[in-house]
Write a protein that holds these residues in place. Structure first.
Motif, PDB file in Angstrom:
ATOM      1  N   ILE A   1       0.879  -1.172   0.000  1.00 53.07           N
ATOM      2  CA  ILE A   1       0.000   0.000   0.000  1.00 53.07           C
ATOM      3  C   ILE A   1       0.916   1.221   0.000  1.00 53.07           C
ATOM      4  O   ILE A   1       1.577   1.512   1.002  1.00 53.07           O
ATOM      5  CB  ILE A   1      -0.943  -0.004   1.228  1.00 53.07           C
ATOM      6  N   GLU A   2       0.963   1.887  -1.137  1.00 52.29           N
ATOM      7  CA  GLU A   2       1.892   3.026  -1.286  1.00 52.29           C
ATOM      8  C   GLU A   2       1.209   4.316  -0.841  1.00 52.29           C
ATOM      9  O   GLU A   2       0.001   4.344  -0.593  1.00 52.29           O
ATOM     10  CB  GLU A   2       2.303   3.162  -2.770  1.00 52.29           C
ATOM     11  N   ASN A   3       1.961   5.349  -0.756  1.00 53.73           N
ATOM     12  CA  ASN A   3       1.474   6.716  -0.502  1.00 53.73           C
ATOM     13  C   ASN A   3       0.848   6.918   0.874  1.00 53.73           C
ATOM     14  O   ASN A   3       0.030   7.821   1.054  1.00 53.73           O
ATOM     15  CB  ASN A   3       0.451   7.141  -1.578  1.00 53.73           C
ATOM     16  N   PHE A   4       1.144   6.044   1.796  1.00 52.90           N
ATOM     17  CA  PHE A   4       0.699   6.272   3.174  1.00 52.90           C
ATOM     18  C   PHE A   4       1.880   6.141   4.107  1.00 52.90           C
ATOM     19  O   PHE A   4       2.641   5.177   4.016  1.00 52.90           O
ATOM     20  CB  PHE A   4      -0.389   5.267   3.577  1.00 52.90           C
ATOM     21  N   ASN A   5       2.020   7.135   4.957  1.00 52.57           N
ATOM     22  CA  ASN A   5       3.117   7.088   5.919  1.00 52.57           C
ATOM     23  C   ASN A   5       2.573   6.646   7.275  1.00 52.57           C
ATOM     24  O   ASN A   5       1.759   7.345   7.875  1.00 52.57           O
ATOM     25  CB  ASN A   5       3.788   8.460   6.033  1.00 52.57           C
ATOM     26  N   ILE A   6       3.001   5.475   7.678  1.00 52.91           N
ATOM     27  CA  ILE A   6       2.510   4.895   8.930  1.00 52.91           C
ATOM     28  C   ILE A   6       3.658   4.885   9.933  1.00 52.91           C
ATOM     29  O   ILE A   6       4.780   4.500   9.604  1.00 52.91           O
ATOM     30  CB  ILE A   6       2.037   3.438   8.717  1.00 52.91           C
ATOM     31  N   ALA A   7       3.345   5.292  11.163  1.00 51.61           N
ATOM     32  CA  ALA A   7       4.319   5.153  12.261  1.00 51.61           C
ATOM     33  C   ALA A   7       3.769   4.125  13.243  1.00 51.61           C
ATOM     34  O   ALA A   7       2.564   4.100  13.511  1.00 51.61           O
ATOM     35  CB  ALA A   7       4.520   6.488  12.956  1.00 51.61           C
TER      36      ALA A   7
ATOM     37  N   LEU B   1     -10.152   3.075   7.102  1.00 49.77           N
ATOM     38  CA  LEU B   1      -9.324   4.068   7.811  1.00 49.77           C
ATOM     39  C   LEU B   1      -9.035   5.269   6.909  1.00 49.77           C
ATOM     40  O   LEU B   1      -9.084   6.414   7.351  1.00 49.77           O
ATOM     41  CB  LEU B   1      -7.995   3.440   8.256  1.00 49.77           C
ATOM     42  N   VAL B   2      -8.754   4.963   5.655  1.00 43.12           N
ATOM     43  CA  VAL B   2      -8.455   6.040   4.695  1.00 43.12           C
ATOM     44  C   VAL B   2      -9.661   6.966   4.579  1.00 43.12           C
ATOM     45  O   VAL B   2      -9.516   8.198   4.557  1.00 43.12           O
ATOM     46  CB  VAL B   2      -8.068   5.442   3.326  1.00 43.12           C
TER      47      VAL B   2
ATOM     48  N   ASN C   1      -3.144  11.778  12.321  1.00 40.37           N
ATOM     49  CA  ASN C   1      -1.921  12.576  12.517  1.00 40.37           C
ATOM     50  C   ASN C   1      -2.061  13.653  13.600  1.00 40.37           C
ATOM     51  O   ASN C   1      -1.099  14.325  13.934  1.00 40.37           O
ATOM     52  CB  ASN C   1      -1.438  13.174  11.192  1.00 40.37           C
ATOM     53  N   LYS C   2      -3.306  13.778  14.141  1.00 43.94           N
ATOM     54  CA  LYS C   2      -3.478  14.692  15.296  1.00 43.94           C
ATOM     55  C   LYS C   2      -3.570  13.898  16.589  1.00 43.94           C
ATOM     56  O   LYS C   2      -3.976  14.434  17.625  1.00 43.94           O
ATOM     57  CB  LYS C   2      -4.734  15.533  15.097  1.00 43.94           C
ATOM     58  N   LYS C   3      -3.300  12.616  16.495  1.00 42.77           N
ATOM     59  CA  LYS C   3      -3.368  11.683  17.630  1.00 42.77           C
ATOM     60  C   LYS C   3      -4.799  11.527  18.157  1.00 42.77           C
ATOM     61  O   LYS C   3      -5.032  11.342  19.353  1.00 42.77           O
ATOM     62  CB  LYS C   3      -2.425  12.106  18.755  1.00 42.77           C
TER      63      LYS C   3
ATOM     64  N   LEU D   1      -0.822   8.037   9.810  1.00 52.11           N
ATOM     65  CA  LEU D   1      -1.476   7.194  10.823  1.00 52.11           C
ATOM     66  C   LEU D   1      -0.458   6.679  11.827  1.00 52.11           C
ATOM     67  O   LEU D   1       0.673   6.347  11.453  1.00 52.11           O
ATOM     68  CB  LEU D   1      -2.113   5.966  10.149  1.00 52.11           C
ATOM     69  N   TYR D   2      -0.885   6.593  13.083  1.00 50.92           N
ATOM     70  CA  TYR D   2      -0.059   5.973  14.120  1.00 50.92           C
ATOM     71  C   TYR D   2      -0.734   4.651  14.529  1.00 50.92           C
ATOM     72  O   TYR D   2      -1.938   4.638  14.788  1.00 50.92           O
ATOM     73  CB  TYR D   2       0.048   6.867  15.345  1.00 50.92           C
ATOM     74  N   MET D   3       0.043   3.595  14.598  1.00 54.55           N
ATOM     75  CA  MET D   3      -0.485   2.305  15.069  1.00 54.55           C
ATOM     76  C   MET D   3       0.229   1.930  16.367  1.00 54.55           C
ATOM     77  O   MET D   3       1.457   2.028  16.433  1.00 54.55           O
ATOM     78  CB  MET D   3      -0.234   1.203  14.032  1.00 54.55           C
ATOM     79  N   GLU D   4      -0.556   1.517  17.362  1.00 54.52           N
ATOM     80  CA  GLU D   4       0.058   1.119  18.642  1.00 54.52           C
ATOM     81  C   GLU D   4      -0.414  -0.287  19.025  1.00 54.52           C
ATOM     82  O   GLU D   4      -1.427  -0.443  19.703  1.00 54.52           O
ATOM     83  CB  GLU D   4      -0.304   2.122  19.730  1.00 54.52           C
ATOM     84  N   PRO D   5       0.330  -1.315  18.589  1.00 57.79           N
ATOM     85  CA  PRO D   5      -0.071  -2.689  18.939  1.00 57.79           C
ATOM     86  C   PRO D   5       0.349  -3.057  20.362  1.00 57.79           C
ATOM     87  O   PRO D   5       1.414  -2.646  20.819  1.00 57.79           O
ATOM     88  CB  PRO D   5       0.693  -3.560  17.933  1.00 57.79           C
ATOM     89  N   GLN D   6      -0.518  -3.791  21.031  1.00 60.69           N
ATOM     90  CA  GLN D   6      -0.164  -4.330  22.352  1.00 60.69           C
ATOM     91  C   GLN D   6      -0.774  -5.710  22.521  1.00 60.69           C
ATOM     92  O   GLN D   6      -1.807  -6.023  21.921  1.00 60.69           O
ATOM     93  CB  GLN D   6      -0.653  -3.411  23.465  1.00 60.69           C
ATOM     94  N   LEU D   7      -0.111  -6.532  23.321  1.00 65.26           N
ATOM     95  CA  LEU D   7      -0.643  -7.875  23.608  1.00 65.26           C
ATOM     96  C   LEU D   7      -1.755  -7.735  24.643  1.00 65.26           C
ATOM     97  O   LEU D   7      -1.528  -7.197  25.728  1.00 65.26           O
ATOM     98  CB  LEU D   7       0.480  -8.781  24.137  1.00 65.26           C
TER      99      LEU D   7
END
Lengths: 200, 219
Positions: free
Chosen positions: A36-42, A192-193, A139-141, A104-110
């Protein structure tokens, strides 16, 4: 108490203190997915993804009781996310900085790890469940969505040893988590988009 | 004296029969097909998600045996193939019936990878080894002066497996073969236990491999 009784007592005490420990070294293959191009994910990995150690001193399981996941979970998420998002940025989990180039910010946790031993389930297999929660922010959290990703694996004891069977069941559960994560990204990333677009 | 002879006769007969196996083989062809030199097959099995109980070591045995016994077509080891297609050939995502083949092959990346590997057939294995009945008793004891076992235990195993050959180009099963092997294992013990095992699973693996090879060679 004669010498034989003392030796027997010592043996019992020593056996009680014996704890089997298992180290998980799962590596998942390179996923066969469309980028998936053109998306910056952190992505920010919680501590229990980076180095989770399970300990259960009350387990009835003969594969009792310390399981070190080492960096297996981290490698799994890295492999899947990087295969979808080539420009994936990894941030430390104490990061509070907002990056201007991140969509987008992704925060995975168990969220949960459970297993059943053959003694507990009264069959000849180990069954393992994993559940992860991924918080997704714009991007604004601002929280956009929570994804729940599960993984299941089972392994017959058969010709394997006790530790080996449990290790294989965990290995399969981690791989299954990768499958469900890939399916979730394919199915739900568009939603999400749309949420980001509506937010603008 | 007669009693002793009769007892020895029965015990000898029992031990001779123990460890032997009986085999039943079946074959069915549904559609015409051919496999060319250099083309590949993959040994697969249904997922535990649908209740399949086929043992991992049986699949490994079929893989090794097929690779060893012929040079006409390639056998891609199952785990290697699963890794090449990750995450689309895992227990959750692999096709469980021939009806699932069209949606499985509808993914461009999956179809391309299968074409690159030149895979023409999946050999889908099902079945398992079960212990039908067991009897007898075996007691072991140890003391300061030594130890030993005494008694007699025996059990019947049945290894029943079938292989369905899935043609990926026709997206259907072109035939089935099966092998069912039964046998009695026995452990007599007079101080030292001597296991006389009927290796039903190993025999079933060899028989099913021969059946698969025979199936491919006749079409």
């Amino acid at each position: 108490m004669n010498i034989n009784h003392k030796l027997l007592l010592l043996l019992v005490v020593l056996c009680q203190s014996c704890t089997q420990s298992i180290v998980i070294n799962t590596t998942v293959p390179e996923p066969l997915v469309e980028k998936i191009e053109n998306f910056n994910i952190a992505v920010i990995y919680e501590d229990n993804i980076q180095n989770y150690q399970y300990e259960n001193i009350n387990s009835k399981s003969s594969a009792c009781c310390e399981i070190d996941f080492s960096d297996s979970q981290l490698n799994l998420f890295r492999k899947i996310l990087q295969s979808f998002f080539p420009g994936l940025i990894e941030l430390p989990n104490n990061n509070s900085e907002m990056l201007s180039n991140v969509d987008l910010y992704m925060e995975p946790q168990l969220d949960a790890f459970e297993f059943l031993s053959p003694e507990e389930s009264r069959n000849d297999k180990y069954a393992v469940w994993l559940k992860y929660k991924i918080d997704i922010y714009d991007n604004k959290k601002t929280l956009l969505s929570n994804w729940y990703i599960t993984g299941y694996g089972e392994q017959n004891t058969g010709s394997f040893g006790v530790s080996e069977s449990l290790t294989k069941a965990i290995d399969l559960a981690l791989r299954d988590t990768g499958v469900n994560l890939a399916i979730k990204i394919e199915d739900d990333f568009d939603k999400l988009v749309k949420l980001i677009s509506a937010d603008l | 004296m007669i009693h002793h002879s009769t007892l020895i006769f029965f015990l000898s007969g029992f031990f001779l029969m123990a460890g032997c196996t009986t085999t039943r083989l079946e074959e069915q062809t549904n559609l015409p097909f051919e496999i060319l030199e250099g083309e590949s097959v993959v040994i697969t099995s249904n997922s535990y998600h649908v209740g399949n109980e086929t043992e991992t070591d049986f699949l490994q045995c079929i893989n090794k045996s097929l690779i060893k016994k012929q040079k006409t077509f390639n056998v891609i080891p199952t785990q290697q193939f699963i890794n090449q297609l990750y995450p689309w050939f895992e227990p959750r995502t692999a096709p469980q019936t021939t009806d699932d083949l069209s949606s499985f092959l509808a993914r461009d990346l999956v179809r391309e990878r299968i074409e690159t590997l030149d895979v023409k057939y999946f050999v889908n294995i099902s079945g398992q080894t079960k212990t039908n009945s067991s009897s007898g008793a075996l007691t072991c004891a140890a003391g300061p002066g030594g130890g030993g076992c005494f008694g007699l235990a025996w059990w019947d195993d049945t290894s029943s497996y079938s292989a369905s050959i899935w043609d990926l180009s026709q997206e259907s099963s072109v035939g089935n073969v099966s092998a069912s092997v039964s046998g009695t294992s026995v452990i007599p013990a007079l101080v030292i236990p001597i296991p006389i095992l009927a290796r039903t699973q190993k025999t079933a693996c060899e028989e099913l491999t021969d059946q698969i090879l025979d199936f491919f060679s006749r079409n």
